[in-house]
Motif scaffolding. Sequence first.
Motif, PDB file in Angstrom:
ATOM      1  N   LEU A 117      -6.122   6.206  -1.366  1.00  0.00           N
ATOM      2  CA  LEU A 117      -4.826   6.609  -1.552  1.00  0.00           C
ATOM      3  C   LEU A 117      -3.787   5.496  -1.206  1.00  0.00           C
ATOM      4  O   LEU A 117      -2.937   4.860  -2.020  1.00  0.00           O
ATOM      5  N   ALA A 118      -4.286   4.578  -0.102  1.00  0.00           N
ATOM      6  CA  ALA A 118      -3.652   3.396  -0.052  1.00  0.00           C
ATOM      7  C   ALA A 118      -3.616   2.349  -0.891  1.00  0.00           C
ATOM      8  O   ALA A 118      -2.505   1.613  -1.254  1.00  0.00           O
TER       9      ALA A 118
ATOM     10  N   ALA B 250      -1.299   3.083  -3.977  1.00  0.00           N
ATOM     11  CA  ALA B 250      -0.022   2.787  -3.529  1.00  0.00           C
ATOM     12  C   ALA B 250       0.052   1.651  -3.561  1.00  0.00           C
ATOM     13  O   ALA B 250       1.167   0.930  -3.818  1.00  0.00           O
ATOM     14  N   ARG B 251      -0.855   0.790  -3.423  1.00  0.00           N
ATOM     15  CA  ARG B 251      -0.628  -0.668  -3.221  1.00  0.00           C
ATOM     16  C   ARG B 251      -0.744  -1.366  -4.486  1.00  0.00           C
ATOM     17  O   ARG B 251       0.048  -2.230  -4.885  1.00  0.00           O
ATOM     18  N   ASP B 252      -1.805  -1.014  -5.239  1.00  0.00           N
ATOM     19  CA  ASP B 252      -2.348  -1.815  -6.523  1.00  0.00           C
ATOM     20  C   ASP B 252      -1.716  -0.865  -7.708  1.00  0.00           C
ATOM     21  O   ASP B 252      -1.671  -1.661  -8.721  1.00  0.00           O
ATOM     22  N   GLY B 253      -1.581   0.131  -7.662  1.00  0.00           N
ATOM     23  CA  GLY B 253      -0.768   0.877  -8.519  1.00  0.00           C
ATOM     24  C   GLY B 253      -2.197   1.213  -9.718  1.00  0.00           C
ATOM     25  O   GLY B 253      -1.478   1.676 -10.939  1.00  0.00           O
ATOM     26  N   THR B 254      -3.096   1.309  -9.354  1.00  0.00           N
ATOM     27  CA  THR B 254      -4.344   1.350 -10.351  1.00  0.00           C
ATOM     28  C   THR B 254      -4.709   2.893  -9.979  1.00  0.00           C
ATOM     29  O   THR B 254      -5.169   3.199  -8.989  1.00  0.00           O
ATOM     30  N   PRO B 255      -4.787   3.856 -10.971  1.00  0.00           N
ATOM     31  CA  PRO B 255      -5.447   5.292 -10.979  1.00  0.00           C
ATOM     32  C   PRO B 255      -6.537   5.175 -10.365  1.00  0.00           C
ATOM     33  O   PRO B 255      -7.419   4.453 -11.132  1.00  0.00           O
ATOM     34  N   GLN B 256      -6.939   6.085  -9.819  1.00  0.00           N
ATOM     35  CA  GLN B 256      -8.438   6.344  -9.539  1.00  0.00           C
ATOM     36  C   GLN B 256      -8.640   7.954  -9.228  1.00  0.00           C
ATOM     37  O   GLN B 256      -7.787   8.703  -9.288  1.00  0.00           O
ATOM     38  N   ALA B 257     -10.011   8.239  -9.469  1.00  0.00           N
ATOM     39  CA  ALA B 257     -10.346   9.529  -9.344  1.00  0.00           C
ATOM     40  C   ALA B 257     -11.590   9.734  -8.143  1.00  0.00           C
ATOM     41  O   ALA B 257     -12.361   8.750  -8.362  1.00  0.00           O
ATOM     42  N   VAL B 258     -11.291  10.682  -7.196  1.00  0.00           N
ATOM     43  CA  VAL B 258     -12.446  10.694  -6.077  1.00  0.00           C
ATOM     44  C   VAL B 258     -12.794  12.132  -5.768  1.00  0.00           C
ATOM     45  O   VAL B 258     -11.901  13.139  -6.107  1.00  0.00           O
ATOM     46  N   GLU B 259     -14.054  12.170  -5.740  1.00  0.00           N
ATOM     47  CA  GLU B 259     -14.443  13.703  -5.371  1.00  0.00           C
ATOM     48  C   GLU B 259     -14.678  13.525  -3.881  1.00  0.00           C
ATOM     49  O   GLU B 259     -15.313  12.540  -3.287  1.00  0.00           O
TER      50      GLU B 259
END
Length: 822
Positions: free
Chosen positions: A318-319, A322-331
């Motif tokens: 999440l950090a 918020a910092r880089d603006g790159t979407p991610q998906a996490v399980e």
Amino acid sequence: MNRRRRRLGLAARMTLPALVLVIANTLAVGTYVVHEVKRTGGQRLLAMGLETARAAAREAAGLRETPPDAVVARIAARLAVNDDLLYVALLDARGKTLGRASRSGAPLPPPLPGEISRSGPGGPVHRQLAAPGTGTRYLDIAAPVQGPGETRLGFVQVGVSREGLHRQVRNILLSTAGVTLALLVLGGLVLLHLGRRLAAPLQALMDATREAAEGRFDRSVAVTGDDEVGELAKAFTSMQARLRKTFSELTASQRRLRKAQRMARMGDWTWIPENGVVTCSENLARMLGLPPGDAVLPYAAFLEAVAPEDRERVAGILAAVARDGTPQAVEHRLKGPDGRSFHVLNTVEPTGGGDGLPPGVMGTVQDISDRKAAERKIRHLAYHDNLTGLANRALFMEILETSVAQAKRKEALLAVLFVDIDNFKRINDSLGPEIGDRLLAEAGRRLNACVRTTDRIARPEAEEDPEPSAARLAGDEFTILLVDLASPQSAAIVARRIQEALAPPFQVEGHEVYLTASIGISVFPFDGQDAATLLKNADTAMYAAKDQGKNTYQYYTTSMTADAFRRLSLENSLRRALERGEFLLYYQPQVELETERIVGGEALVRWRHPDMGLVSPAEFIPLAEETGLIVPLGAWVLAEAARQAKAWIDAGLPPIRVAVNLSSRQFRERDLRKTVLGALEAAGLESRWLEIEITESILMERGEAAVALLREFREAGIDVAIDDFGTGYSSLGYLKHFPVTSLKIDRSFVQDIPADADDAAITAAIIAMAHQLHLKVVAEGVEDAAQLDFLRRQGCDAVQGYYFSPPVPADEFAGLLAREAA
């Protein structure tokens, strides 16, 4: 009141600039007028005073012979015609007052200014003074009185009041203030009028706009006209209708979305790092057990809903978003209202910032518990044995490779135990595959209970999927991985525990079955540096354990590799030995104690390998049983033994019974009766000269089928002997139910008699009870006279062993028979 203030404020913002400009202009004009009045009025007063002073001075000069009081009286007459004159005084040349006249309350003439009293001929001098006590300002003007020849006779002093000028200025100021007040009143009226005509419709539009911003579109705006406000009202009404429709559609869409999210077990959330607040949707709040509706909670509380094992990883992602603006998906896992964790897919992306909103992070959470359960089930099916639920070969090798890599890093010890159930094929063939499967499943559970919690070989995938502790490679073969051993000898503790776990009988569908296991042990790093080598060497050690008599364990040694290679070579050669005629029979005589004559001979197969020489039966018989080659080999032994017995008879030698061992694998063959009788027929040998030897275990495993087959043999005239009696079930009670003719006492009881009292007692009991059942007794392994004497005293019928002769080839055995016949 507030609405009126807003309305007046709007009108004031529209009209106040013009009103201020008018008032400022009025004040500027008034100021200018006052200034001009003061300037011109002062000039007029000064000019009037100067002229009055000059005129008085001329008049006094003409009356120089007249008494001063009369002169003053003549001059004072001017006070009556001019209201601005305060006083008139006549002074002599030294400045002494000769006479004066003044109005009531007027100040006294001050002394002459020095410059005029000391100066020569000249014009009048004026000055501005303030009256003592009142401070009223006035002009004091002094003019010289000139005689003939420019002789100074005295002075005339005149006081001129400025009060009239001041009154005029005050009147102008009052007029200006009146005009200003009138403008303010008029402006106020104009503002009130504009407030009603202009601000009210705008206020109605403002109120309707505010309600629309709050999602309420029911307020109507009653504004008419073709001016700009009217056009604005029409545009707003049209926009309001479109917004009402759009909002209605959006509300319906949100309801459908919430319903779809509930069905799909999805929810969404938004985090604004600026204020540290996370807003959860209704569905996510329900998933987390929060109060109904959207839940707003601190960021730290939101992270508390994440399972502790995943919390640090999720916070980092999440950090990073918020910092880089790159979407991610996490399980990861979330904690539900019941405290249990469930798996979710959290799709995280940045939001806000560029559109005026505060930058933040938003995410969509989907419950993927069912998918994870399906994945675990698929993985379990792919990596586990369906019968036992244990890990299969693929999973075992994967975990073994991982464990070897970890052991290398930690310089730790690990061991592989290769467990093979002894004689399971015979049990499976006897009781059937269904019971065999149930035995394997129960054996797997017992094995799994023998190891430590840390001795696990399944991958740590999820807490809901317990890791298996043992693996089933194939058939009756199991493996166990032991990690972090204190010493190589620690593996033996587990091996003994396995043997103890398997020792109690297995109860399956009314059958009581005993299982034992042979266990091979290989230890890292001594017995291999990789998974494949460790498993292969444990397998080799397992075969060494079987060679030691089964139901034991063996550590791998380097010499076993040569043994394993020899075993493989033997197996390959064994498949061609029959075709090549490499087998031959040896015979060991059975001697009747009463006559000490040879009454029978046990046929024992030998293998003369072209390269290895004579191979011991202890090596190739187990191989033949495992590979199934024992069936054709056994058929050849029967045929060859029958042929040889007939050949001896044909040679005129005394006829004897030839004993042939049948393996459990042969006994399961459906055409065994046909094979035996066919061998007799082919050799032309009478059935009374053939004896079949079987073990106790065959009788117990085959049950009624064994009884029926043995009866057929007895009906055909073939004798039946129980071989190795005392090593198996050792129950004399069942013998009366089986059609057998003799017992063979196993050599393990004979070798220590008569010194071993227990073996002696057992042997004596077997002989006595067998005779009670009308069975003959043959003792195996007789090697000295003491053993022979004991057996003779106990009434044993016959003996077999090295005391008389070792197993010998057929021609040597014929020699033994020939010597007896001589």
